[in-house]
Enzyme design. Sequence first.
Site, PDB file in Angstrom:
ATOM      1  N   LYS A   9       0.824  -1.210   0.000  1.00 39.22           N
ATOM      2  CA  LYS A   9       0.000   0.000   0.000  1.00 39.22           C
ATOM      3  C   LYS A   9       0.866   1.273   0.000  1.00 39.22           C
ATOM      4  O   LYS A   9       2.061   1.227   0.299  1.00 39.22           O
ATOM      5  CB  LYS A   9      -0.940  -0.023   1.213  1.00 39.22           C
ATOM      6  CG  LYS A   9      -1.972  -1.163   1.178  1.00 39.22           C
ATOM      7  CD  LYS A   9      -2.938  -1.060   2.359  1.00 39.22           C
ATOM      8  CE  LYS A   9      -3.973  -2.166   2.323  1.00 39.22           C
ATOM      9  NZ  LYS A   9      -4.984  -2.011   3.420  1.00 39.22           N
ATOM     10  N   TYR A  49     -12.707  -1.711  -3.186  1.00 40.64           N
ATOM     11  CA  TYR A  49     -13.163  -1.857  -1.803  1.00 40.64           C
ATOM     12  C   TYR A  49     -14.675  -1.666  -1.678  1.00 40.64           C
ATOM     13  O   TYR A  49     -15.150  -1.341  -0.589  1.00 40.64           O
ATOM     14  CB  TYR A  49     -12.428  -0.863  -0.907  1.00 40.64           C
ATOM     15  CG  TYR A  49     -11.023  -1.294  -0.527  1.00 40.64           C
ATOM     16  CD1 TYR A  49     -10.812  -2.400   0.304  1.00 40.64           C
ATOM     17  CD2 TYR A  49      -9.913  -0.603  -0.980  1.00 40.64           C
ATOM     18  CE1 TYR A  49      -9.528  -2.797   0.670  1.00 40.64           C
ATOM     19  CE2 TYR A  49      -8.620  -0.998  -0.626  1.00 40.64           C
ATOM     20  CZ  TYR A  49      -8.438  -2.096   0.207  1.00 40.64           C
ATOM     21  OH  TYR A  49      -7.168  -2.488   0.570  1.00 40.64           O
ATOM     22  N   ASN A 112      -1.994   0.253   6.786  1.00 39.70           N
ATOM     23  CA  ASN A 112      -1.473  -1.008   7.323  1.00 39.70           C
ATOM     24  C   ASN A 112      -0.614  -1.797   6.334  1.00 39.70           C
ATOM     25  O   ASN A 112      -0.586  -3.024   6.370  1.00 39.70           O
ATOM     26  CB  ASN A 112      -2.612  -1.856   7.895  1.00 39.70           C
ATOM     27  CG  ASN A 112      -3.640  -2.228   6.855  1.00 39.70           C
ATOM     28  OD1 ASN A 112      -3.553  -1.791   5.714  1.00 39.70           O
ATOM     29  ND2 ASN A 112      -4.603  -3.042   7.245  1.00 39.70           N
ATOM     30  N   HIS A 115      -2.200  -5.385   1.498  1.00 37.60           N
ATOM     31  CA  HIS A 115      -3.505  -6.019   1.306  1.00 37.60           C
ATOM     32  C   HIS A 115      -3.290  -7.496   1.039  1.00 37.60           C
ATOM     33  O   HIS A 115      -2.284  -7.892   0.447  1.00 37.60           O
ATOM     34  CB  HIS A 115      -4.213  -5.402   0.088  1.00 37.60           C
ATOM     35  CG  HIS A 115      -5.407  -6.207  -0.369  1.00 37.60           C
ATOM     36  ND1 HIS A 115      -6.628  -6.143   0.258  1.00 37.60           N
ATOM     37  CD2 HIS A 115      -5.544  -7.133  -1.366  1.00 37.60           C
ATOM     38  CE1 HIS A 115      -7.477  -6.979  -0.347  1.00 37.60           C
ATOM     39  NE2 HIS A 115      -6.837  -7.588  -1.337  1.00 37.60           N
ATOM     40  N   GLU A 126      -9.541 -10.182  -7.910  1.00 37.47           N
ATOM     41  CA  GLU A 126      -8.610  -9.078  -7.656  1.00 37.47           C
ATOM     42  C   GLU A 126      -7.401  -9.122  -8.603  1.00 37.47           C
ATOM     43  O   GLU A 126      -6.938  -8.074  -9.066  1.00 37.47           O
ATOM     44  CB  GLU A 126      -8.164  -9.113  -6.190  1.00 37.47           C
ATOM     45  CG  GLU A 126      -9.314  -8.757  -5.248  1.00 37.47           C
ATOM     46  CD  GLU A 126      -9.013  -8.938  -3.769  1.00 37.47           C
ATOM     47  OE1 GLU A 126      -9.914  -8.680  -2.952  1.00 37.47           O
ATOM     48  OE2 GLU A 126      -7.882  -9.338  -3.412  1.00 37.47           O
TER      49      GLU A 126
HETATM   50  N1  UDP Z   1      -9.686  -0.521   7.537  1.00 36.23           N
HETATM   51  C1  UDP Z   1      -9.723   0.646   8.283  1.00 36.23           C
HETATM   52  N2  UDP Z   1     -10.377   0.638   9.485  1.00 36.23           N
HETATM   53  C2  UDP Z   1     -11.007  -0.473   9.973  1.00 36.23           C
HETATM   54  C3  UDP Z   1     -10.975  -1.647   9.201  1.00 36.23           C
HETATM   55  C4  UDP Z   1     -10.310  -1.644   7.990  1.00 36.23           C
HETATM   56  O1  UDP Z   1      -9.171   1.666   7.864  1.00 36.23           O
HETATM   57  O2  UDP Z   1     -11.588  -0.418  11.068  1.00 36.23           O
HETATM   58  C5  UDP Z   1      -8.977  -0.529   6.242  1.00 36.23           C
HETATM   59  C6  UDP Z   1      -7.610  -1.197   6.337  1.00 36.23           C
HETATM   60  O3  UDP Z   1      -6.715  -0.537   5.434  1.00 36.23           O
HETATM   61  C7  UDP Z   1      -7.930  -2.607   5.854  1.00 36.23           C
HETATM   62  C8  UDP Z   1      -8.975  -2.328   4.764  1.00 36.23           C
HETATM   63  O4  UDP Z   1      -9.743  -1.259   5.289  1.00 36.23           O
HETATM   64  O5  UDP Z   1      -6.781  -3.283   5.376  1.00 36.23           O
HETATM   65  C9  UDP Z   1      -9.881  -3.489   4.417  1.00 36.23           C
HETATM   66  O6  UDP Z   1     -10.494  -3.962   5.617  1.00 36.23           O
HETATM   67  P1  UDP Z   1     -10.597  -5.511   5.917  1.00 36.23           P
HETATM   68  O7  UDP Z   1     -11.481  -5.682   7.087  1.00 36.23           O
HETATM   69  O8  UDP Z   1     -10.957  -6.247   4.652  1.00 36.23           O
HETATM   70  O9  UDP Z   1      -9.106  -5.895   6.382  1.00 36.23           O
HETATM   71  P2  UDP Z   1      -7.956  -6.756   5.663  1.00 36.23           P
HETATM   72  O10 UDP Z   1      -8.645  -7.836   4.864  1.00 36.23           O
HETATM   73  O11 UDP Z   1      -7.178  -5.787   4.780  1.00 36.23           O
HETATM   74  O12 UDP Z   1      -7.126  -7.290   6.776  1.00 36.23           O
HETATM   75 MG    MG Z   2     -10.174  -7.787   3.528  1.00 32.63          MG
END
Ligand code: UDP
Ligand code: MG
Length: 138
Positions: A9, A49, A112, A115, A126
């Site tokens: 990212k 997203y 974070n 992805h 994807e």
């Molecule tokens: N995210 C965020 N706040 C939250 C949860 C998710 O900003 O409370 C963002 C974060 O960058 C995350 C992305 O949204 O990686 C997608 O969320 P997901 O729950 O799918 O997490 P991931 O699969 O990336 O672990």
């Molecule tokens: Mg996810």
Amino acid sequence: MARTFAIIKPDAVQNGHAGNIIAHVQKAGFRILGMKLTQISLPQARKFYEVHAERGFYGELVEFMSSGPSVVLALEADNAVALWRETIGSTDPAEAAEGTIRKLYAENKGRNAVHGSDSDENAAIEIAFFFSGTELVG
Ligand code: UDP
Ligand code: MG
């Protein structure tokens, strides 16, 4: 062999961690089938997203994901989806296990570092979202 899709990212690219994260990808046993540096557009980020469109963090997330260059990767391994999720750690780096990519390189739950796809079905969707067939090896 299975596939997953990864993004390094904008926070991680900006902070100079892309090289170390690619080294992690290879140490974890993945074969890289496709890889490119790209600045994801705002419409692309919204579409990618869209499952999170109703969540409070969606606007900030899509702004962040389009804020600078990312590295997108198509990866191959046995159990690729689960292996990559294990390699990156929990969404929130505060909860991520020691040695995981998010523990090492993520700033916070939103910024974070990486992805990872959450299922084989979404991995295929994807990968196709970012790569044409001729951009993948093997
Ligand atoms: N995210 C965020 N706040 C939250 C949860 C998710 O900003 O409370 C963002 C974060 O960058 C995350 C992305 O949204 O990686 C997608 O969320 P997901 O729950 O799918 O997490 P991931 O699969 O990336 O672990
Ligand atoms: Mg996810």
